[in-house]
Every structure is written in structure tokens, then in C-alpha cells.
Design a protein around this motif. Structure first.
Motif, PDB file in Angstrom:
ATOM      1  N   ARG A  93       0.826  -1.211   0.000  1.00  0.00           N
ATOM      2  CA  ARG A  93       0.000   0.000   0.000  1.00  0.00           C
ATOM      3  C   ARG A  93       0.860   1.260   0.000  1.00  0.00           C
ATOM      4  N   PHE A  94       2.112   1.120   0.421  1.00  0.00           N
ATOM      5  CA  PHE A  94       3.016   2.269   0.477  1.00  0.00           C
ATOM      6  C   PHE A  94       4.024   2.195  -0.657  1.00  0.00           C
ATOM      7  N   GLU A  95       4.314   3.336  -1.259  1.00  0.00           N
ATOM      8  CA  GLU A  95       5.326   3.378  -2.308  1.00  0.00           C
ATOM      9  C   GLU A  95       6.683   3.143  -1.678  1.00  0.00           C
ATOM     10  N   TYR A  96       7.471   2.305  -2.316  1.00  0.00           N
ATOM     11  CA  TYR A  96       8.793   1.971  -1.792  1.00  0.00           C
ATOM     12  C   TYR A  96       9.673   1.616  -2.985  1.00  0.00           C
ATOM     13  N   ALA A  97      10.834   2.213  -3.067  1.00  0.00           N
ATOM     14  CA  ALA A  97      11.740   1.963  -4.196  1.00  0.00           C
ATOM     15  C   ALA A  97      12.626   0.766  -3.889  1.00  0.00           C
ATOM     16  N   LEU A  98      12.108  -0.426  -4.127  1.00  0.00           N
ATOM     17  CA  LEU A  98      12.859  -1.649  -3.865  1.00  0.00           C
ATOM     18  C   LEU A  98      13.743  -1.970  -5.067  1.00  0.00           C
ATOM     19  N   ILE A  99      15.019  -2.123  -4.812  1.00  0.00           N
ATOM     20  CA  ILE A  99      15.967  -2.459  -5.873  1.00  0.00           C
ATOM     21  C   ILE A  99      16.290  -3.940  -5.756  1.00  0.00           C
ATOM     22  N   ASP A 112      10.084  -6.514  -7.912  1.00  0.00           N
ATOM     23  CA  ASP A 112       9.295  -6.289  -6.698  1.00  0.00           C
ATOM     24  C   ASP A 112       7.960  -7.015  -6.848  1.00  0.00           C
ATOM     25  N   GLY A 113       7.650  -7.900  -5.910  1.00  0.00           N
ATOM     26  CA  GLY A 113       6.407  -8.679  -5.957  1.00  0.00           C
ATOM     27  C   GLY A 113       5.155  -7.827  -5.920  1.00  0.00           C
ATOM     28  N   CYS A 114       5.241  -6.604  -5.418  1.00  0.00           N
ATOM     29  CA  CYS A 114       4.078  -5.701  -5.426  1.00  0.00           C
ATOM     30  C   CYS A 114       3.706  -5.315  -6.856  1.00  0.00           C
ATOM     31  N   LEU A 115       4.699  -5.211  -7.722  1.00  0.00           N
ATOM     32  CA  LEU A 115       4.441  -4.831  -9.117  1.00  0.00           C
ATOM     33  C   LEU A 115       3.758  -5.954  -9.892  1.00  0.00           C
ATOM     34  N   THR A 116       3.997  -7.193  -9.492  1.00  0.00           N
ATOM     35  CA  THR A 116       3.397  -8.336 -10.189  1.00  0.00           C
ATOM     36  C   THR A 116       2.157  -8.859  -9.465  1.00  0.00           C
ATOM     37  N   GLY A 117       1.906  -8.362  -8.253  1.00  0.00           N
ATOM     38  CA  GLY A 117       0.766  -8.818  -7.471  1.00  0.00           C
ATOM     39  C   GLY A 117       1.015 -10.139  -6.751  1.00  0.00           C
ATOM     40  N   THR A 165       2.225  -9.205  -0.772  1.00  0.00           N
ATOM     41  CA  THR A 165       1.504  -8.095  -0.132  1.00  0.00           C
ATOM     42  C   THR A 165       2.478  -7.094   0.486  1.00  0.00           C
ATOM     43  N   LYS A 166       3.761  -7.473   0.529  1.00  0.00           N
ATOM     44  CA  LYS A 166       4.819  -6.576   0.990  1.00  0.00           C
ATOM     45  C   LYS A 166       5.852  -6.467  -0.110  1.00  0.00           C
ATOM     46  N   HIS A 167       6.580  -5.354  -0.132  1.00  0.00           N
ATOM     47  CA  HIS A 167       7.650  -5.198  -1.111  1.00  0.00           C
ATOM     48  C   HIS A 167       8.697  -6.277  -0.853  1.00  0.00           C
ATOM     49  N   GLN A 168       8.897  -7.137  -1.849  1.00  0.00           N
ATOM     50  CA  GLN A 168       9.807  -8.275  -1.723  1.00  0.00           C
ATOM     51  C   GLN A 168      10.253  -8.681  -3.123  1.00  0.00           C
TER      52      GLN A 168
END
Length: 121
Positions: free
Chosen positions: A35-41, A48-53, A56-59
Motif C-alpha cells: 500500500r506504500f510506495e517503496y523503491a525496492l531495488i 518487486d512482488g508488489c508490481l506483479t501482485g 503483499t509486501k515489497h519483496q
């Protein structure tokens, strides 16, 4: 008092045994909620699993976009990662984490951005 000391010794032995059974391994680190924007490298081949759905956490999760294992190619993987085709872990040429020595050994285990040594969890 005897019961307390016995329970303390038992829990200490259990914790030591659990640590001895674990191995160094680069495990995807979980960050803040999607739910929060986070620049995961993430390292090459991961997203980032959030981009693919997928999470539920940036991973960092495997993209699985490499060529099929039937094609012989060489890929350059980060330290402590290997081509999944070489070790039978994937159907495509992707860099996947490999287990290392026991956590009980004082070994430095390096992981790329987005990953953490499982012994430190």
C-alpha cells in the motif's frame, strides 16, 4: 527453582540445536506493505512482488523470464546464487539462491540488495 533452571537449559539447547540445523541462504527480505510506495531495488532477474501482485509486501520475486533450460547458455549470477538449470531448481535459466554452510559456523555470507542471510533472521 529447579523447574525454572531445567526449562531454561532445555530452551537454550533447543535454540542452539535449531541454529545448528539452519544454513546460510539468501532469503528475499520483506519490506513495507504494498500500500506504500517503496523503491525496492532487486538483483537482475528479480522484480518487486508488489508490481506483479505476487506479494503483499515489497519483496524481490523471480521474474522467470530466462530462456528454457534446454538451451545451453551461461549466465552470470550474484555471489551465493547459481543458475537454477544447473541445480535443477528452475525450468528456465534464472539465478537462484543456494544454501551455504551451517549457521553455527562463523561464515560471512553475502547477499545482494533485497535479500538477507537466513541466519540473520
Amino acid at each position: 527453582m529447579k523447574t525454572f533452571i531445567l526449562l531454561f537449559i532445555l530452551s537454550l539447547l533447543t535454540a542452539t540445536h535449531a541454529l545448528a540445523k539452519r544454513n546460510h541462504f539468501c532469503r528475499a527480505q520483506e519490506f513495507t506493505s504494498c500500500r506504500f510506495e517503496y523503491a525496492l531495488i532487486c538483483p537482475n532477474g528479480y522484480i518487486d512482488g508488489c508490481l506483479t501482485g505476487e506479494t503483499t509486501k515489497h519483496q524481490c520475486v523471480l521474474k522467470a523470464e530466462g530462456p528454457a533450460c534446454e538451451f545451453e547458455i551461461a549466465i552470470l549470477c550474484p555471489e551465493n546464487f547459481r543458475d537454477g538449470c544447473e541445480i535443477g531448481a528452475t525450468d528456465t535459466h534464472e539465478c537462484v539462491p543456494v544454501p551455504g554452510p551451517s549457521c553455527s559456523r562463523n561464515t560471512k555470507w553475502n547477499c545482494p540488495s533485497g535479500f538477507i542471510d537466513a541466519c540473520k533472521l
